[in-house]
Design a protein around this motif. Structure first.
Motif, mmCIF file in Angstrom:
data_model
loop_
_atom_site.group_PDB
_atom_site.id
_atom_site.type_symbol
_atom_site.label_atom_id
_atom_site.label_comp_id
_atom_site.label_asym_id
_atom_site.label_seq_id
_atom_site.Cartn_x
_atom_site.Cartn_y
_atom_site.Cartn_z
ATOM 1 N N ASP A 74 31.163 0.689 25.572
ATOM 2 C CA ASP A 74 32.602 0.930 25.639
ATOM 3 C C ASP A 74 33.025 1.800 24.462
ATOM 4 O O ASP A 74 32.447 1.716 23.374
ATOM 5 C CB ASP A 74 33.373 -0.390 25.545
ATOM 6 N N LEU A 75 34.074 2.574 24.654
ATOM 7 C CA LEU A 75 34.646 3.301 23.528
ATOM 8 C C LEU A 75 35.202 2.312 22.515
ATOM 9 O O LEU A 75 35.696 1.242 22.890
ATOM 10 C CB LEU A 75 35.758 4.226 24.007
ATOM 11 N N PRO A 76 35.150 2.641 21.223
ATOM 12 C CA PRO A 76 35.714 1.748 20.209
ATOM 13 C C PRO A 76 37.187 1.432 20.475
ATOM 14 O O PRO A 76 37.651 0.341 20.153
ATOM 15 C CB PRO A 76 35.546 2.527 18.897
ATOM 16 N N PHE A 77 37.916 2.353 21.092
ATOM 17 C CA PHE A 77 39.331 2.128 21.385
ATOM 18 C C PHE A 77 39.503 1.004 22.417
ATOM 19 O O PHE A 77 40.402 0.180 22.290
ATOM 20 C CB PHE A 77 39.981 3.417 21.891
ATOM 21 N N ALA A 78 38.648 0.984 23.424
ATOM 22 C CA ALA A 78 38.707 -0.074 24.443
ATOM 23 C C ALA A 78 38.334 -1.419 23.821
ATOM 24 O O ALA A 78 38.961 -2.437 24.107
ATOM 25 C CB ALA A 78 37.779 0.254 25.607
ATOM 26 N N GLN A 79 37.316 -1.418 22.970
ATOM 27 C CA GLN A 79 36.928 -2.651 22.295
ATOM 28 C C GLN A 79 38.078 -3.175 21.433
ATOM 29 O O GLN A 79 38.390 -4.365 21.451
ATOM 30 C CB GLN A 79 35.687 -2.417 21.427
ATOM 31 N N GLY A 80 38.709 -2.276 20.695
ATOM 32 C CA GLY A 80 39.831 -2.664 19.834
ATOM 33 C C GLY A 80 41.023 -3.163 20.635
ATOM 34 O O GLY A 80 41.679 -4.135 20.243
ATOM 35 N N ARG A 81 41.295 -2.505 21.747
ATOM 36 C CA ARG A 81 42.408 -2.922 22.613
ATOM 37 C C ARG A 81 42.166 -4.337 23.116
ATOM 38 O O ARG A 81 43.050 -5.189 23.071
ATOM 39 C CB ARG A 81 42.546 -1.962 23.798
ATOM 40 N N VAL A 98 33.211 -4.635 28.003
ATOM 41 C CA VAL A 98 34.164 -5.694 27.684
ATOM 42 C C VAL A 98 35.244 -5.819 28.763
ATOM 43 O O VAL A 98 35.960 -6.808 28.819
ATOM 44 C CB VAL A 98 34.768 -5.467 26.278
ATOM 45 N N ASP A 99 35.341 -4.832 29.637
ATOM 46 C CA ASP A 99 36.342 -4.852 30.706
ATOM 47 C C ASP A 99 35.859 -5.567 31.965
ATOM 48 O O ASP A 99 36.426 -5.378 33.036
ATOM 49 C CB ASP A 99 36.784 -3.420 31.046
ATOM 50 N N THR A 100 34.828 -6.376 31.843
ATOM 51 C CA THR A 100 34.384 -7.204 32.968
ATOM 52 C C THR A 100 34.522 -8.671 32.562
ATOM 53 O O THR A 100 34.468 -9.003 31.370
ATOM 54 C CB THR A 100 32.928 -6.917 33.374
ATOM 55 N N VAL A 148 29.089 2.658 16.238
ATOM 56 C CA VAL A 148 30.432 3.062 15.844
ATOM 57 C C VAL A 148 31.360 1.844 15.853
ATOM 58 O O VAL A 148 31.457 1.137 16.862
ATOM 59 C CB VAL A 148 30.978 4.159 16.781
ATOM 60 N N ALA A 149 32.050 1.639 14.729
ATOM 61 C CA ALA A 149 33.015 0.544 14.598
ATOM 62 C C ALA A 149 34.383 0.996 15.094
ATOM 63 O O ALA A 149 34.596 2.174 15.393
ATOM 64 C CB ALA A 149 33.092 0.094 13.137
ATOM 65 N N GLY A 150 35.313 0.070 15.139
ATOM 66 C CA GLY A 150 36.657 0.348 15.628
ATOM 67 C C GLY A 150 37.411 1.402 14.844
ATOM 68 O O GLY A 150 38.253 2.112 15.385
ATOM 69 N N ASP A 151 37.095 1.537 13.553
ATOM 70 C CA ASP A 151 37.746 2.562 12.729
ATOM 71 C C ASP A 151 36.980 3.878 12.750
ATOM 72 O O ASP A 151 37.258 4.782 11.963
ATOM 73 C CB ASP A 151 37.919 2.059 11.292
ATOM 74 N N SER A 204 30.155 0.021 19.042
ATOM 75 C CA SER A 204 29.960 0.834 20.232
ATOM 76 C C SER A 204 28.734 1.734 20.109
ATOM 77 O O SER A 204 28.487 2.350 19.069
ATOM 78 C CB SER A 204 31.197 1.701 20.476
ATOM 79 N N ASP A 205 28.018 1.837 21.204
ATOM 80 C CA ASP A 205 26.847 2.712 21.332
ATOM 81 C C ASP A 205 27.187 3.885 22.250
ATOM 82 O O ASP A 205 26.337 4.444 22.904
ATOM 83 C CB ASP A 205 25.686 1.884 21.908
ATOM 84 N N PHE A 206 28.488 4.257 22.292
ATOM 85 C CA PHE A 206 28.949 5.240 23.268
ATOM 86 C C PHE A 206 28.393 6.636 23.033
ATOM 87 O O PHE A 206 28.129 7.362 23.978
ATOM 88 C CB PHE A 206 30.488 5.297 23.303
ATOM 89 N N SER A 207 28.214 7.031 21.788
ATOM 90 C CA SER A 207 27.937 8.437 21.511
ATOM 91 C C SER A 207 26.550 8.896 21.931
ATOM 92 O O SER A 207 26.407 10.000 22.443
ATOM 93 C CB SER A 207 28.184 8.759 20.032
ATOM 94 N N GLU A 208 25.546 8.076 21.724
ATOM 95 C CA GLU A 208 24.176 8.504 22.030
ATOM 96 C C GLU A 208 23.410 7.527 22.911
ATOM 97 O O GLU A 208 22.427 7.893 23.518
ATOM 98 C CB GLU A 208 23.398 8.717 20.729
ATOM 99 N N GLY A 209 23.824 6.279 22.914
ATOM 100 C CA GLY A 209 23.075 5.271 23.655
ATOM 101 C C GLY A 209 21.742 4.928 23.016
ATOM 102 O O GLY A 209 20.893 4.300 23.636
#
Length: 165
Positions: free
Chosen positions: A85-92, A55-57, A30-33, A106-111
């Motif tokens: 990470d959620l795409p929103f966190a990556q974008g932030r 990305v928060d480390t 999943v991309a940022g959009d 992001s690989d958040f949805s299914e891994g």
């Protein structure tokens, strides 16, 4: 399964990285959009897959910054920064840092990416996240370099990745 450490404590991954000389496994991230991106979307380009837990480390953020700095100087190459990470966190993060030379996915949805590439962390405090890895793929989709960082708090070998492009 690979054995790595987190601050000296042994943890395991779900498998081993794909072998050098093999075709990179397909992915759907999943991309940022919130669009979906696959390996096919980057067909004909060289790729550096910068894979990390979050990305928060500090170390993960440093790797994104380092690859962003070099990415603008690379011909026909995309740097994909991949985490759960959620795409929103990556974008932030990229917005706050002014980073626009890397592609955050992001690989958040299914891994599924972490499982298919054998790099999902199986146990310990980061279970379910991605281990720190670098995978370089040539323009034909063949893997030319992999690095499973032994101590997850350490940075990858940037030079080795760039030398395999």
């Amino acid at each position: 399964m690979a054995k790595i450490t987190l601050q000296g404590n042994e943890i395991e991954t779900s498998g081993n990285l794909p072998e050098v000389g093999t075709k990179a496994p397909e992915f759907n991230l999943v991309a940022g959009d919130l669009s979906r991106k696959s390996l096919n979307d980057f067909k004909g380009k060289k790729l550096i897959l910068n894979i990390f837990p979050s990305v928060d480390t500090g170390t993960c953020a440093t790797s994104v910054r380092n690859f962003n700095e070099k990415a603008s100087q690379l011909d026909n190459t995309a740097v994909l920064c991949i985490s759960r990470d959620l795409p929103f966190a990556q974008g932030r993060f990229c917005g706050a840092e002014g980073l626009d030379n890397v592609v955050m996915l992001s690989d958040f949805s299914e891994g599924a990416f972490g499982k298919n590439y054998g790099l999902e962390i199986n146990n310990g405090p980061l279970a379910g996240l991605h281990s720190r890895c670098i995978i370089v793929v040539d323009e034909n989709g063949t893997i030319t370099h992999t690095e499973q960082v032994a101590e997850i708090a350490d940075e990858p070998n940037y030079e080795a990745a760039f030398n395999k492009l």
